[in-house]
Design a protein around this motif. Structure first.
Motif, mmCIF file in Angstrom:
data_model
loop_
_atom_site.group_PDB
_atom_site.id
_atom_site.type_symbol
_atom_site.label_atom_id
_atom_site.label_comp_id
_atom_site.label_asym_id
_atom_site.label_seq_id
_atom_site.Cartn_x
_atom_site.Cartn_y
_atom_site.Cartn_z
ATOM 1 N N GLN A 4 0.844 -1.194 0.000
ATOM 2 C CA GLN A 4 0.000 0.000 0.000
ATOM 3 C C GLN A 4 0.881 1.247 0.000
ATOM 4 O O GLN A 4 2.053 1.191 0.322
ATOM 5 N N PHE A 5 0.280 2.362 -0.366
ATOM 6 C CA PHE A 5 0.971 3.648 -0.283
ATOM 7 C C PHE A 5 1.081 4.032 1.180
ATOM 8 O O PHE A 5 0.180 3.770 1.970
ATOM 9 N N SER A 6 2.178 4.686 1.545
ATOM 10 C CA SER A 6 2.276 5.195 2.910
ATOM 11 C C SER A 6 3.263 6.357 2.956
ATOM 12 O O SER A 6 4.190 6.439 2.152
ATOM 13 N N LEU A 7 3.013 7.229 3.913
ATOM 14 C CA LEU A 7 3.887 8.359 4.190
ATOM 15 C C LEU A 7 4.230 8.294 5.667
ATOM 16 O O LEU A 7 3.335 8.335 6.515
ATOM 17 N N SER A 8 5.507 8.167 5.984
ATOM 18 C CA SER A 8 5.935 8.042 7.380
ATOM 19 C C SER A 8 6.182 9.416 7.994
ATOM 20 O O SER A 8 6.411 10.395 7.290
ATOM 21 N N GLN A 9 6.156 9.450 9.331
ATOM 22 C CA GLN A 9 6.505 10.674 10.037
ATOM 23 C C GLN A 9 7.979 10.961 9.798
ATOM 24 O O GLN A 9 8.800 10.043 9.788
ATOM 25 N N ASN A 10 8.302 12.221 9.571
ATOM 26 C CA ASN A 10 9.708 12.582 9.353
ATOM 27 C C ASN A 10 10.533 12.247 10.595
ATOM 28 O O ASN A 10 10.010 12.141 11.697
ATOM 29 N N TYR A 11 11.846 12.080 10.390
ATOM 30 C CA TYR A 11 12.738 11.761 11.494
ATOM 31 C C TYR A 11 14.020 12.545 11.326
ATOM 32 O O TYR A 11 14.578 12.538 10.228
ATOM 33 N N PRO A 12 14.545 13.183 12.309
ATOM 34 C CA PRO A 12 13.903 13.410 13.607
ATOM 35 C C PRO A 12 12.835 14.497 13.517
ATOM 36 O O PRO A 12 12.799 15.260 12.562
ATOM 37 N N ASN A 13 12.006 14.550 14.508
ATOM 38 C CA ASN A 13 10.961 15.568 14.592
ATOM 39 C C ASN A 13 10.757 15.913 16.055
ATOM 40 O O ASN A 13 10.342 15.050 16.806
ATOM 41 N N PRO A 14 11.038 17.108 16.503
ATOM 42 C CA PRO A 14 11.512 18.285 15.795
ATOM 43 C C PRO A 14 12.927 18.074 15.236
ATOM 44 O O PRO A 14 13.657 17.211 15.687
ATOM 45 N N PHE A 15 13.302 18.920 14.259
ATOM 46 C CA PHE A 15 14.595 18.776 13.605
ATOM 47 C C PHE A 15 15.276 20.130 13.438
ATOM 48 O O PHE A 15 14.646 21.169 13.535
ATOM 49 N N ASN A 16 16.586 20.080 13.182
ATOM 50 C CA ASN A 16 17.373 21.281 12.905
ATOM 51 C C ASN A 16 18.687 20.876 12.269
ATOM 52 O O ASN A 16 19.483 20.231 12.934
ATOM 53 N N PRO A 17 19.018 21.239 11.056
ATOM 54 C CA PRO A 17 18.142 21.823 10.047
ATOM 55 C C PRO A 17 17.673 20.805 9.017
ATOM 56 O O PRO A 17 16.961 21.154 8.100
#
Length: 91
Positions: A4-17
């Protein structure tokens, strides 16, 4: 090949930069795929992917060093799938 299609949570989050965004494309043939970043006003500020991708798992880096701290949204779009997630840039 992903089921299936999927979009994961970004890593790390919060991030810089910089942050990583992972997504999966399913199906039996290549699909036009867009992955874009938007600010709080809904304005597109960066296009990370704009190409035909074969089914599989992908990972893209976003360098936000030119953008201020805040909440951003990233959106994955194909002909059959759309999903948006939120990420936080803390400088």
């Amino acid at each position: 090949t992903p089921n299936q299609f999927s979009l994961s949570q970004n890593y790390p989050n919060p991030f810089n930069p910089t942050t990583k965004i992972k997504f999966e494309i399913s199906g039996s043939s290549a699909a036009q795929t867009f992955l874009s970043v938007y600010d709080m006003l809904g304005q597109e500020i960066s296009t990370l992917v704009n190409e035909e991708l074969k089914p599989g798992t992908y990972e893209v880096d976003w360098n936000a060093s030119d953008f201020p701290s805040g909440v951003y949204f990233y959106k994955l779009e194909t002909e059959y799938f759309t999903e948006t997630k939120r990420m936080i840039l803390l400088k």
